[in-house]
Design an enzyme around this catalytic site. Structure first.
Site, PDB file in Angstrom:
ATOM      1  N   ASP A  24       0.820  -1.098  -0.199  1.00 30.06           N
ATOM      2  CA  ASP A  24       0.053   0.068  -0.028  1.00 30.06           C
ATOM      3  C   ASP A  24       0.968   1.213  -0.129  1.00 30.06           C
ATOM      4  O   ASP A  24       1.867   1.234   0.644  1.00 30.06           O
ATOM      5  CB  ASP A  24      -0.920   0.066   1.375  1.00 30.06           C
ATOM      6  CG  ASP A  24      -2.093   0.916   1.013  1.00 30.06           C
ATOM      7  OD1 ASP A  24      -2.466   1.346   0.028  1.00 30.06           O
ATOM      8  OD2 ASP A  24      -2.598   1.449   2.126  1.00 30.06           O
ATOM      9  N   HIS A  41       2.150   3.444  -9.104  1.00 29.42           N
ATOM     10  CA  HIS A  41       1.894   2.009  -9.436  1.00 29.42           C
ATOM     11  C   HIS A  41       3.217   1.482 -10.055  1.00 29.42           C
ATOM     12  O   HIS A  41       3.596   0.540  -9.742  1.00 29.42           O
ATOM     13  CB  HIS A  41       0.677   1.719 -10.158  1.00 29.42           C
ATOM     14  CG  HIS A  41      -0.568   1.944  -9.142  1.00 29.42           C
ATOM     15  ND1 HIS A  41      -0.851   1.763  -8.063  1.00 29.42           N
ATOM     16  CD2 HIS A  41      -1.842   2.804  -9.689  1.00 29.42           C
ATOM     17  CE1 HIS A  41      -1.883   2.185  -7.457  1.00 29.42           C
ATOM     18  NE2 HIS A  41      -2.667   2.884  -8.470  1.00 29.42           N
ATOM     19  N   LEU A 135      10.641 -20.309  -4.964  1.00 32.04           N
ATOM     20  CA  LEU A 135       9.809 -19.442  -4.443  1.00 32.04           C
ATOM     21  C   LEU A 135       8.401 -19.757  -4.861  1.00 32.04           C
ATOM     22  O   LEU A 135       8.053 -19.538  -5.951  1.00 32.04           O
ATOM     23  CB  LEU A 135      10.385 -17.936  -4.158  1.00 32.04           C
ATOM     24  CG  LEU A 135       9.458 -17.080  -3.813  1.00 32.04           C
ATOM     25  CD1 LEU A 135       9.351 -17.146  -2.371  1.00 32.04           C
ATOM     26  CD2 LEU A 135       9.738 -15.594  -4.114  1.00 32.04           C
TER      27      LEU A 135
HETATM   28  C1  IPE Z   1      -5.434  -2.782  -0.122  1.00 31.17           C
HETATM   29  O1  IPE Z   1      -5.041  -1.392  -0.367  1.00 31.17           O
HETATM   30  C2  IPE Z   1      -5.475  -3.481  -1.530  1.00 31.17           C
HETATM   31  C3  IPE Z   1      -4.295  -3.658  -2.274  1.00 31.17           C
HETATM   32  C4  IPE Z   1      -2.843  -3.381  -1.621  1.00 31.17           C
HETATM   33  C5  IPE Z   1      -4.159  -4.319  -3.417  1.00 31.17           C
HETATM   34  P1  IPE Z   1      -5.984  -0.367  -0.241  1.00 31.17           P
HETATM   35  O2  IPE Z   1      -5.517   0.847  -0.699  1.00 31.17           O
HETATM   36  O3  IPE Z   1      -7.200  -0.651  -1.514  1.00 31.17           O
HETATM   37  O4  IPE Z   1      -6.863  -0.438   1.053  1.00 31.17           O
HETATM   38  P2  IPE Z   1      -7.948   0.522   1.639  1.00 31.17           P
HETATM   39  O5  IPE Z   1      -8.734   1.088   0.785  1.00 31.17           O
HETATM   40  O6  IPE Z   1      -7.126   1.777   2.112  1.00 31.17           O
HETATM   41  O7  IPE Z   1      -8.528  -0.253   2.873  1.00 31.17           O
HETATM   42  C1  IPE Z   2      -1.711   0.226  -3.417  1.00 32.11           C
HETATM   43  O1  IPE Z   2      -1.476   1.350  -3.166  1.00 32.11           O
HETATM   44  C2  IPE Z   2      -2.005  -0.352  -4.814  1.00 32.11           C
HETATM   45  C3  IPE Z   2      -3.397  -0.735  -5.151  1.00 32.11           C
HETATM   46  C4  IPE Z   2      -4.288  -0.669  -4.180  1.00 32.11           C
HETATM   47  C5  IPE Z   2      -3.694  -1.107  -6.268  1.00 32.11           C
HETATM   48  P1  IPE Z   2      -2.496   2.385  -3.171  1.00 32.11           P
HETATM   49  O2  IPE Z   2      -2.894   3.030  -4.743  1.00 32.11           O
HETATM   50  O3  IPE Z   2      -3.698   2.148  -2.285  1.00 32.11           O
HETATM   51  O4  IPE Z   2      -1.918   3.852  -2.672  1.00 32.11           O
HETATM   52  P2  IPE Z   2      -2.502   4.691  -1.666  1.00 32.11           P
HETATM   53  O5  IPE Z   2      -2.969   3.997  -0.379  1.00 32.11           O
HETATM   54  O6  IPE Z   2      -3.536   5.662  -2.354  1.00 32.11           O
HETATM   55  O7  IPE Z   2      -1.185   5.706  -1.373  1.00 32.11           O
HETATM   56 MG    MG Z   3      -4.155   2.390  -0.541  1.00 32.57          MG
END
Ligand code: IPE
Ligand code: IPE
Ligand code: MG
Length: 252
Positions: A24, A41, A135
Site C-alpha cells: 500500500d 503504481h 519460491l
Molecule cells: C489494499 O489497499 C489493496 C491492495 C494493496 C491491493 P487499499 O489501498 O485498496 O486499501 P484501503 O482502501 O486503504 O483499505
Molecule cells: C496500493 O497503493 C496499490 C493498490 C491498491 C492497487 P494505493 O494505490 O492504495 O496507494 P494509496 O493508499 O492511495 O497511497
Molecule cells: Mg491504499
C-alpha cells in the site's frame, strides 16, 4: 541489503516460511511528487522485484502479494485501466526472469473478471513456472478474503451435493482445503506498508495466526533493509497460539 544481517544469518525457525504483503502507498507516493497515481503504481514494480529477490535470498518458501482487491474496481476508471495495462506489461517483462530464478507464479482471485489477453498471460505465466520450487509467488488479483471464504463454502456445498462430503463433517479442517493457498503453510508474517493499520479484506482465514508488521514506508520506497526490519521484528515475537508464554518457552 542490511550488511549487519546477511542472508541466512538468523536461526532457521526465526525466518518465516510464508510472508504476505499488503503493498500500500503507491498513490500517496506519486501524489507527493505531484505525479498521477499510475506513476506510483509503476514505481511499485521495483519494490515487487526487491521483495522477490529478498525472499529468494532468505530462502522464504512463499510470498503472497496483494496487488488488486475485489474493492479496487471502484477506483476511477483511468486508474483501474492503468493498473490493468501495468499488469499486462509486467507479465510480459517479468515472467522469464522469474522463471529463470525458479519462482513459481500463481495468480489468486476471481480471474474470470479480467479481460481475455490478461487472463491468457496469467495462465501462460502460471503454466510456464508451475514446476519451479525456489519460491512460491502468489499474486492476489481481484481477490477478497470474504470472496475466498464464500467460494470455499460454495465448493464444499457442491461436494455435499455430489455426495462426496457429509454436511455434518464440515468443520475448519474439512473446509480448509477449499480455500486459496491451501497447499502452502499459512502466512507467518503479514506486512502492510503505507501506514494504515488494517487488513482491507486480504487473506482473512489464512492469517488467523500471522504476526502483523506495519510500516509507514510507502510501497515504492520498500527495499531490502525495510523487509529485513520486518523479519527482525518477526524474529522477536513469541507465537503462543493460545498457550501461555511459559508453556511456549518450555516447549522450545
Ligand atoms: C489494499 O489497499 C489493496 C491492495 C494493496 C491491493 P487499499 O489501498 O485498496 O486499501 P484501503 O482502501 O486503504 O483499505
Ligand atoms: C496500493 O497503493 C496499490 C493498490 C491498491 C492497487 P494505493 O494505490 O492504495 O496507494 P494509496 O493508499 O492511495 O497511497
Ligand atoms: Mg491504499
Amino acid at each position: 541489503m542490511n550488511a549487519a544481517t546477511p542472508a541466512g544469518s538468523a536461526p532457521a525457525a526465526r525466518i518465516p516460511r510464508h510472508v504476505a504483503i499488503v503493498m500500500d502507498g503507491n498513490g500517496r507516493w506519486a501524489e507527493r511528487r505531484h505525479r498521477p497515481r499510475s506513476f506510483g503504481h509503476r514505481a511499485g514494480q521495483k519494490a515487487v522485484r526487491e521483495a522477490v529477490e529478498f525472499c529468494l535470498r532468505q530462502r522464504i518458501e512463499a510470498l503472497t502479494l496483494f496487488a488488486f482487491s475485489s474493492e479496487n474496481w471502484q477506483r476511477p476508471q483511468d486508474e483501474v485501466g492503468a493498473l490493468m495495462e501495468l499488469f499486462l506489461k509486467a507479465l510480459d517483462k517479468e515472467t522469464d526472469e522469474l522463471h529463470g530464478h525458479g519462482v513459481r507464479v500463481r495468480f489468486v482471485g476471481e480471474l474470470g473478471a479480467f479481460a481475455e489477453p490478461l487472463r491468457q498471460r496469467m495462465q501462460a505465466a502460471m503454466a510456464k513456472t508451475a514446476a519451479n520450487a525456489a519460491l512460491a509467488l502468489n499474486v492476489c488479483v481481484n481477490y477478497g478474503g470474504r470472496w475466498d471464504i464464500a467460494q470455499a463454502a460454495r465448493r464444499a456445498a457442491e461436494a455435499v451435493a455430489r455426495g462426496e462430503l457429509a454436511a455434518e463433517a464440515i468443520d475448519e479442517h474439512t473446509l480448509a482445503p477449499y480455500l486459496c493457498l491451501a497447499d502452502l503453510p499459512p502466512p507467518d508474517l503479514l506486512i502492510r506498508t503505507g501506514g494504515e493499520h488494517r487488513i482491507s479484506n486480504f487473506l482473512l482465514w489464512q492469517i488467523a495466526y500471522a504476526e502483523l508488521h506495519f510500516t509507514d514506508t510507502l510501497w515504492p520506497d520498500v527495499d531490502q533493509a525495510c523487509l529485513q526490519r520486518a523479519l527482525d521484528d518477526y524474529a522477536r515475537r513469541q507465537r503462543r497460539y493460545g498457550k501461555t508464554g511459559a508453556q511456549v518457552a518450555q516447549a522450545s
